[in-house]
Every structure is written in C-alpha cells, then in structure tokens.
Design a protein around this motif. Sequence first.
Motif, PDB file in Angstrom:
ATOM      1  N   LEU A  99     -31.253  76.540 -12.537  1.00 46.16           N
ATOM      2  CA  LEU A  99     -29.908  76.174 -11.511  1.00 46.16           C
ATOM      3  C   LEU A  99     -30.448  74.966 -10.524  1.00 46.16           C
ATOM      4  CD1 LEU A  99     -28.885  79.853 -10.712  1.00 46.16           C
ATOM      5  CD2 LEU A  99     -27.647  78.167 -12.174  1.00 46.16           C
ATOM      6  N   THR A 100     -31.364  74.178 -10.998  1.00 45.48           N
ATOM      7  CA  THR A 100     -31.982  73.148  -9.942  1.00 45.48           C
ATOM      8  C   THR A 100     -30.683  72.152  -9.977  1.00 45.48           C
ATOM      9  OG1 THR A 100     -34.250  73.590 -10.424  1.00 45.48           O
ATOM     10  CG2 THR A 100     -33.763  71.421  -9.731  1.00 45.48           C
ATOM     11  N   VAL A 101     -30.486  71.776 -11.078  1.00 45.31           N
ATOM     12  CA  VAL A 101     -29.328  70.588 -11.098  1.00 45.31           C
ATOM     13  C   VAL A 101     -28.059  71.297 -10.664  1.00 45.31           C
ATOM     14  CG1 VAL A 101     -28.239  68.962 -12.728  1.00 45.31           C
ATOM     15  CG2 VAL A 101     -30.546  69.533 -13.082  1.00 45.31           C
ATOM     16  N   HIS A 102     -27.743  72.602 -10.757  1.00 45.87           N
ATOM     17  CA  HIS A 102     -26.372  73.062 -10.161  1.00 45.87           C
ATOM     18  C   HIS A 102     -26.546  72.981  -8.765  1.00 45.87           C
ATOM     19  CE1 HIS A 102     -25.755  75.133 -14.355  1.00 45.87           C
ATOM     20  NE2 HIS A 102     -24.775  75.611 -13.784  1.00 45.87           N
ATOM     21  N   ARG A 103     -27.734  73.316  -8.228  1.00 44.45           N
ATOM     22  CA  ARG A 103     -27.730  73.248  -6.692  1.00 44.45           C
ATOM     23  C   ARG A 103     -27.879  71.749  -6.347  1.00 44.45           C
ATOM     24  NH1 ARG A 103     -31.353  77.954  -7.790  1.00 44.45           N
ATOM     25  NH2 ARG A 103     -30.346  79.823  -6.752  1.00 44.45           N
ATOM     26  N   ALA A 104     -28.424  70.912  -6.967  1.00 42.30           N
ATOM     27  CA  ALA A 104     -28.343  69.704  -6.512  1.00 42.30           C
ATOM     28  C   ALA A 104     -27.081  68.959  -6.359  1.00 42.30           C
ATOM     29  CB  ALA A 104     -29.295  68.564  -7.380  1.00 42.30           C
ATOM     30  N   TYR A 105     -25.996  69.273  -7.216  1.00 38.77           N
ATOM     31  CA  TYR A 105     -24.632  68.901  -7.334  1.00 38.77           C
ATOM     32  C   TYR A 105     -23.753  69.992  -6.510  1.00 38.77           C
ATOM     33  CZ  TYR A 105     -25.402  65.194 -10.613  1.00 38.77           C
ATOM     34  OH  TYR A 105     -26.014  64.074 -11.286  1.00 38.77           O
ATOM     35  N   GLY A 106     -24.355  70.903  -5.777  1.00 36.33           N
ATOM     36  CA  GLY A 106     -23.356  71.805  -5.243  1.00 36.33           C
ATOM     37  C   GLY A 106     -22.573  72.560  -5.941  1.00 36.33           C
TER      38      GLY A 106
END
Length: 158
Positions: A99-106
């Motif tokens: 979920l790193t990218v999910h979190r980075a994009y909100g």
Amino acid sequence: MVSTRLEPGVAAPAFTLTDDTGQSVSLSDFAGRKVIVYFYPAAMTPGCTTQACDFSESLDSLRKDGFEVVGISKDKPAKLAKFRERDHLTIPLLSDEDLTVHRAYGAWGEKKLYGKTVEGVIRSTFVVDTDGTISHAFYNVKATGHVAKLRRDLGLAA
C-alpha cells in the motif's frame, strides 16, 4: 487515519511496481506521455471488473487522445494475471501489496462502507501530465460510467 490528498499541480509520486506478468513498471516509463493512474479495491469483484473492462474497452480511444492507463490494486500479481485473463483486460495491472503507492496518492484511508467508517482503498483516479505533475485528481469515483465521466471532465469527445 486521514490520508493526504493530491492536488493538481503537484509532482506525481514516483513508483515502481510489479505487473500481472511479473515485470516492473515505473511511472517514469511513461515520461513525456499523459497517463491515467487509477486505484481500485480488489480484482475480480463486480465494481472493479466493470471499471477495468471500461478502461480496457476505451484504451484505443484514450491512446488516440494521448493517454496511457494503468490500474493499481493491493492484489498479488498472480491474482491480477487471472483477472486479466478472465476478463480479457488490455491495461497494465500493477500490484501494490504493501500500500505504499496507495498511501502516497491518498488512495488508502478512511471511507464510508455501508454506513460504517472503515480503512481501505479509496477508488481514485489521477491524470499525470507529460511533465510528471498531477493535472487532475478524482477521489471516491464510481466504478460504473467512470471512463465516460473522466472523458467529460478532461474535455474529450465521448
């Protein structure tokens, strides 16, 4: 936990993720091109299937308008491969298990689900411009009719 939302004009968070074939795909692979990056909750569920098929069926016309498309979920690459095969999908499907990218994009955070507040994937779509900045950020999008609405929002012909 409230996730930070991206706004137009900010640099798109860089990423490198594994696709459904086991290959690495980076946002930088699309440098100089516009790319639609969309986040969906789970492969092979009804809404996500509707949305992925919609993007796949629209890919040729989106490319003619200068856009590439990538879909990102927390599913493992093997599940994404089954999803692609089962539904004849033509868009790249990327795995963000941690979920790193999910979190980075909100695209991960609190949301309402059947009246309850839960933490999960926020169905979201971003348009990254040729210079790597976010030109559009859409949160809590609807799976059905999303591509048609996106085309309208981008000023593209239906």
